[in-house]
Write a protein that holds these residues in place. Structure first.
Motif, PDB file in Angstrom:
ATOM      1  N   PRO A  89      32.200  75.821   4.378  1.00 53.67           N
ATOM      2  CA  PRO A  89      31.909  75.190   3.094  1.00 53.67           C
ATOM      3  C   PRO A  89      32.975  75.467   2.036  1.00 53.67           C
ATOM      4  O   PRO A  89      33.358  74.572   1.277  1.00 53.67           O
ATOM      5  N   GLU A  90      33.482  76.736   1.993  1.00 52.21           N
ATOM      6  CA  GLU A  90      34.477  77.055   0.963  1.00 52.21           C
ATOM      7  C   GLU A  90      35.749  76.242   1.142  1.00 52.21           C
ATOM      8  O   GLU A  90      36.395  75.838   0.163  1.00 52.21           O
ATOM      9  N   VAL A  91      36.128  75.988   2.424  1.00 51.81           N
ATOM     10  CA  VAL A  91      37.306  75.152   2.698  1.00 51.81           C
ATOM     11  C   VAL A  91      37.029  73.715   2.275  1.00 51.81           C
ATOM     12  O   VAL A  91      37.893  73.047   1.684  1.00 51.81           O
ATOM     13  N   PHE A  92      35.827  73.242   2.559  1.00 52.98           N
ATOM     14  CA  PHE A  92      35.423  71.875   2.216  1.00 52.98           C
ATOM     15  C   PHE A  92      35.531  71.640   0.711  1.00 52.98           C
ATOM     16  O   PHE A  92      36.182  70.688   0.254  1.00 52.98           O
ATOM     17  N   TYR A  93      34.940  72.532  -0.080  1.00 50.18           N
ATOM     18  CA  TYR A  93      34.981  72.383  -1.537  1.00 50.18           C
ATOM     19  C   TYR A  93      36.404  72.535  -2.076  1.00 50.18           C
ATOM     20  O   TYR A  93      36.820  71.834  -3.004  1.00 50.18           O
ATOM     21  N   GLN A  94      37.150  73.480  -1.500  1.00 46.35           N
ATOM     22  CA  GLN A  94      38.517  73.716  -1.955  1.00 46.35           C
ATOM     23  C   GLN A  94      39.382  72.464  -1.778  1.00 46.35           C
ATOM     24  O   GLN A  94      40.140  72.092  -2.672  1.00 46.35           O
ATOM     25  N   LYS A  95      39.277  71.809  -0.609  1.00 47.79           N
ATOM     26  CA  LYS A  95      40.068  70.613  -0.341  1.00 47.79           C
ATOM     27  C   LYS A  95      39.714  69.480  -1.307  1.00 47.79           C
ATOM     28  O   LYS A  95      40.592  68.770  -1.805  1.00 47.79           O
ATOM     29  N   ILE A  96      38.414  69.312  -1.561  1.00 47.57           N
ATOM     30  CA  ILE A  96      37.998  68.256  -2.488  1.00 47.57           C
ATOM     31  C   ILE A  96      38.551  68.528  -3.883  1.00 47.57           C
ATOM     32  O   ILE A  96      39.131  67.657  -4.543  1.00 47.57           O
ATOM     33  N   GLY A  97      38.385  69.789  -4.336  1.00 44.19           N
ATOM     34  CA  GLY A  97      38.863  70.142  -5.670  1.00 44.19           C
ATOM     35  C   GLY A  97      40.360  69.979  -5.815  1.00 44.19           C
ATOM     36  O   GLY A  97      40.848  69.409  -6.807  1.00 44.19           O
ATOM     37  N   GLU A  98      41.115  70.481  -4.843  1.00 46.49           N
ATOM     38  CA  GLU A  98      42.576  70.397  -4.908  1.00 46.49           C
ATOM     39  C   GLU A  98      43.041  68.957  -5.000  1.00 46.49           C
ATOM     40  O   GLU A  98      43.912  68.622  -5.808  1.00 46.49           O
ATOM     41  N   ASN A  99      42.472  68.076  -4.167  1.00 52.30           N
ATOM     42  CA  ASN A  99      42.952  66.697  -4.120  1.00 52.30           C
ATOM     43  C   ASN A  99      42.546  65.889  -5.347  1.00 52.30           C
ATOM     44  O   ASN A  99      43.341  65.091  -5.855  1.00 52.30           O
ATOM     45  N   ILE A 100      41.322  66.121  -5.849  1.00 54.73           N
ATOM     46  CA  ILE A 100      40.890  65.357  -7.030  1.00 54.73           C
ATOM     47  C   ILE A 100      41.592  65.860  -8.287  1.00 54.73           C
ATOM     48  O   ILE A 100      42.186  65.079  -9.043  1.00 54.73           O
ATOM     49  N   PHE A 101      41.569  67.178  -8.496  1.00 52.88           N
ATOM     50  CA  PHE A 101      42.106  67.705  -9.748  1.00 52.88           C
ATOM     51  C   PHE A 101      43.628  67.773  -9.748  1.00 52.88           C
ATOM     52  O   PHE A 101      44.257  67.678 -10.806  1.00 52.88           O
ATOM     53  N   ARG A 102      44.244  67.940  -8.584  1.00 48.37           N
ATOM     54  CA  ARG A 102      45.703  67.885  -8.532  1.00 48.37           C
ATOM     55  C   ARG A 102      46.169  66.481  -8.892  1.00 48.37           C
ATOM     56  O   ARG A 102      47.143  66.300  -9.616  1.00 48.37           O
ATOM     57  N   LYS A 103      45.467  65.460  -8.390  1.00 46.62           N
ATOM     58  CA  LYS A 103      45.827  64.078  -8.703  1.00 46.62           C
ATOM     59  C   LYS A 103      45.704  63.819 -10.194  1.00 46.62           C
ATOM     60  O   LYS A 103      46.557  63.180 -10.814  1.00 46.62           O
ATOM     61  N   LYS A 104      44.620  64.390 -10.803  1.00 46.66           N
ATOM     62  CA  LYS A 104      44.438  64.196 -12.245  1.00 46.66           C
ATOM     63  C   LYS A 104      45.528  64.919 -13.031  1.00 46.66           C
ATOM     64  O   LYS A 104      46.054  64.407 -14.012  1.00 46.66           O
ATOM     65  N   THR A 105      45.893  66.127 -12.565  1.00 47.96           N
ATOM     66  CA  THR A 105      46.945  66.891 -13.258  1.00 47.96           C
ATOM     67  C   THR A 105      48.272  66.162 -13.184  1.00 47.96           C
ATOM     68  O   THR A 105      49.005  66.056 -14.178  1.00 47.96           O
ATOM     69  N   GLU A 106      48.593  65.606 -12.005  1.00 40.07           N
ATOM     70  CA  GLU A 106      49.852  64.870 -11.849  1.00 40.07           C
ATOM     71  C   GLU A 106      49.860  63.623 -12.728  1.00 40.07           C
ATOM     72  O   GLU A 106      50.880  63.252 -13.302  1.00 40.07           O
ATOM     73  N   THR A 107      48.682  62.952 -12.849  1.00 36.13           N
ATOM     74  CA  THR A 107      48.596  61.732 -13.655  1.00 36.13           C
ATOM     75  C   THR A 107      48.812  62.051 -15.147  1.00 36.13           C
ATOM     76  O   THR A 107      49.505  61.325 -15.874  1.00 36.13           O
ATOM     77  N   GLN A 108      48.235  63.185 -15.578  1.00 32.90           N
ATOM     78  CA  GLN A 108      48.351  63.564 -16.990  1.00 32.90           C
ATOM     79  C   GLN A 108      49.785  63.962 -17.366  1.00 32.90           C
ATOM     80  O   GLN A 108      50.251  63.690 -18.466  1.00 32.90           O
TER      81      GLN A 108
END
Length: 739
Positions: free
Chosen positions: A719-738
């Protein structure tokens, strides 16, 4: 002697040689013997042969030779010499057979006679087969069939081929030919061929274990042989039937055929008679050869009476022919040796090819089986680990917690085992390749050791990293496979070490312009490994002994994987160990480095930093249980979601709604997850797509990324890997966009 007289002698010598050689190429016009006369001779010789009166058959044919010579009939002479050659083969006198075969061959050089040429090849093939050169014999028989369509010759070729096929265990081909010979319409040898075909089918069925059918054909052969006085075949049939009925445990019948066998041997086919046949045949042959020598002697005497220089010319020509004959014999012998060697090599090559094909088929079957099993196990295992995680998060009673933790441990253990099997399977199938990407060695080692810290604490064991800071920061290589190597070695050391210490050592061994050599060592002070156990410790499913396996658990695949992965880097694992002192595993790696790269600034967020509340995600999954588990895991973090049951629904949903991410299953009915990702990328290049799949043997992470996936999570997952991957991909994309 004057120059003129020397030229005269030389001229005469050349003319003599030309005359002698020309005499082989020119003959008087054939005056054929009456067909009826020769047909009668051949029939008589054939009957005598079939009744095992071989010397009498040879005598008949030799008398026919005199008639053919008087009538200067070369084709008839070829036929007779070839038939005599085959009779000597029956007596296993291959030298005499070769003599008559060569006499026929000498005539064929100056005579256009396709049947004779075909018969020559049949004789050669028969000799090769008798000398157990089976494959060369088959090739020669095929060539013979192309030269003539004579019915009797073709039938005898088919019989010989069938016999060879039985010897090399090509039973289907042999049976087809023998069944055709049972009902042959051969004018000359219909019954004899049917008798031999029945004997062949009897032997074929005996070798295949069809004893009843074998006995049936044996009795049919005996009946035909007895009616027609085929004495040799009578002997063979009785001998064979005695053996078959003994195996069938019909001992009365077996005894009866044994008695018949003894009677035949005593009366019709004794060893003494066989010797007499051979002796008579030799006598006849010797007489014939003596007559030929006498003729040559008389010719020589005639020449010796001549007092002119032609006598010298004839002697020189004779000497020339003798030398040529000796060379021909030498070449023939060498050719026989070469054929025999080639036949042996061909047989061995055939055996090696069969063994290789069997090994390849077995390996392919094993690979496909393991791939299917490991892939199919992942789906139900996903349900086990997922539901266990959900139940642990729902504040179960204390007595339930223990059971759930045991269930979680068992699920994770089974997952690790499946991953190991898949890894070994990929290595065996050569489907694993080393990457070449930039990474930081110290970060890789620290991450691996941190993940193993809990296991170390359970064993009250300390992990110490001894890192050489002279190693460049930025390296090029495959950090994932290096992590697997270190994790397996350190995990193995922790398993066998309690209340001790595990040292992870790295040293810079050498360095040049763009490459370095790094020494790695994982040392422990655990139970150690005996010298005997060290010999096979790197084999699959080996842990030293059954006792160790029972006490410490595990699959015994870790070190096998390490050895195979290091092979991808052209490196080799080494081991030093002593019982009750500890073990040391060490290896060297060649890596590229880049000193000029500026240290990276990390923008990655930890799992605790992610706030998932309000996110909306599309789950693409065809399995109903997996849908429920994934949805509940997302809902627990405040994430809402929609579900698409297949790739087509996923494409439509992505077009009509806005999602923060898509969790894409790869293996689905209809269009696959890869194809669905490719189509979504045509109209939406920004949305994070995470492949959520029970990866199989034939899957390639590269193909997932090439299709447009941002990341991959393999099922079942932590589960920790699952949540980590989701968070990294969603929030990294938002950080790059900003930015």
């Amino acid at each position: 002697m004057t120059r003129k007289s020397s030229y005269t002698i030389l001229s005469n010598l050349i003319l003599a040689i030309v005359f002698v050689l020309h005499s082989f190429g020119t003959r008087a016009q054939d005056t054929y013997l009456a067909k009826d006369t020769m047909a009668t001779v051949y029939k008589e010789a054939r009957t005598l042969r079939n009744q095992n009166e071989i010397s009498s058959a040879i005598d008949v044919l030799n008398k026919a030779t005199e008639i053919a010579e008087k009538n200067d009939n070369p084709k008839t002479l070829v036929d007779i010499y070839q038939k005599i050659a085959l009779l000597h083969i029956e007596l296993n006198d291959h030298d005499t057979a070769s003599f008559y075969r060569d006499r026929a061959g000498a005539i064929l050089k100056s005579t256009e006679y396709r049947l004779g040429d075909a018969f020559q090849k049949f004789i050669d093939a028969t000799i090769l087969y008798r000398e157990k050169n089976n494959f060369q014999a088959i090739k020669m028989l095929e060539e013979a069939k192309l030269l003539s369509n004579d019915k009797n010759l073709i039938n005898n070729i088919e019989l010989t081929e069938a016999t060879i096929f039985i010897n090399i265990e090509k039973f289907d081909e042999a049976e087809t030919k023998l069944n055709a010979l049972l009902v042959n319409s051969d004018i000359d040898e219909r019954v004899y061929l049917a008798t031999k075909a029945n004997l062949g089918l009897a032997e074929l069925n005996f070798k295949q274990g069809n004893l009843e059918k074998s006995a049936k054909h044996g009795e049919a052969a005996l009946e035909l042989a007895t009616k027609n006085n085929f004495f040799k075949e009578m002997l063979l049939a009785n001998q064979f039937l005695a053996k078959v009925y003994e195996d069938l445990r019909e001992y009365d019948k077996a005894l009866g055929f044994t008695k018949n066998l003894l009677n035949i041997r005593d009366s019709l086919y004794t060893i003494e008679r066989f010797k007499l046949e051979t002796k008579n045949a030799d006598k006849i042959t010797t007489k014939f050869q003596g007559e030929q020598i006498q003729k040559l002697s008389e010719e020589n005497e005639t020449l010796s009476e001549s007092k002119n220089r032609s006598e010298i010319t004839a002697i020189l020509a004779s000497a020339f022919l003798v030398i040529i004959s000796l060379l021909a014999v030498s070449l023939f012998r060498n050719n026989q040796i070469k054929l025999k060697t080639n036949d042996l090599l061909q047989t061995k090559n055939s055996e090696l090819e069969t063994a290789r094909d069997s090994a390849v088929s077995a390996m392919k079957a094993k690979t496909n089986f393991l791939s299917t099993v490991t892939h199919e196990l992942r789906t139900p295992l996903y349900a086990v680990t997922g539901l266990t995680h959900l139940l642990l998060d729902e504040n179960p009673a204390e007595h339930q917690k223990e059971h759930l933790k045991s269930l979680k441990f068992s699920g994770e253990y089974l997952l690790n085992f499946i991953n190991d099997i898949l890894q070994i399977n990929k290595i065996d199938a050569d489907k694993l390749e080393a990457l070449n990407v930039e990474f930081k060695l110290k970060t890789v080692l620290t991450d691996v050791l941190d993940s193993l810290q809990q296991k170390a604490n359970e064993n009250n064991t300390k992990i110490v990293l001894d890192y050489d800071n002279d190693i460049p920061m930025h390296l090029m290589g495959d950090p994932v496979k290096l992590s697997q190597i270190i994790m397996n070695l350190v995990g193995n050391a922790l398993k066998f070490t309690e209340d001790g210490q595990v040292d992870v050592i790295t040293k810079l061994e050498s360095k040049d312009e763009n490459r370095i050599n790094v020494y790695f060592e994982i040392r422990d002070n655990g139970i150690g490994i005996s010298e005997e156990q060290q010999r096979n410790i790197f084999d699959s499913f080996e842990q030293g002994s059954v006792q160790i396996n029972r006490e410490y658990g595990g699959t015994g695949l870790g070190l096998t994987i390490v050895k195979s992965l290091l092979g991808l880097f052209n490196s080799k694992i080494q081991l030093k160990s002593e019982i009750d002192v500890g073990s040391s595993f060490y290896f060297n790696l060649d890596l590229e480095y880049q000193d000029s790269v500026v240290a990276d600034i990390s923008f990655e967020m930890s799992q605790e930093d992610f706030d998932f509340t309000g996110l909306h995600i599309l789950i693409v999954e065809d399995n109903k249980i997996n849908q429920v588990i994934t949805k509940k895991m997302l809902n627990k973090k405040g994430i809402s979601c929609d579900i698409a049951n297949n790739g087509n629904e996923a494409i439509d949903a992505a077009k009509n709604k806005r999602y923060d991410a898509i969790l894409m299953d790869i293996h689905m009915p209809g269009i696959s997850g890869e194809e669905a990702t490719i189509q979504i990328r045509m109209f939406n290049k920004e949305i994070p797509i995470i492949a959520l799949t029970a990866i199989s043997m034939d899957d390639s992470l590269d193909s997932f990324y090439a299709a447009g996936c941002n990341d991959v999570v393999t099922k079942p997952f932590k589960p920790e890997v699952f949540y980590q991957k989701i968070g990294e991909n969603i929030f990294r994309k938002k950080t790059e966009t900003q930015t």
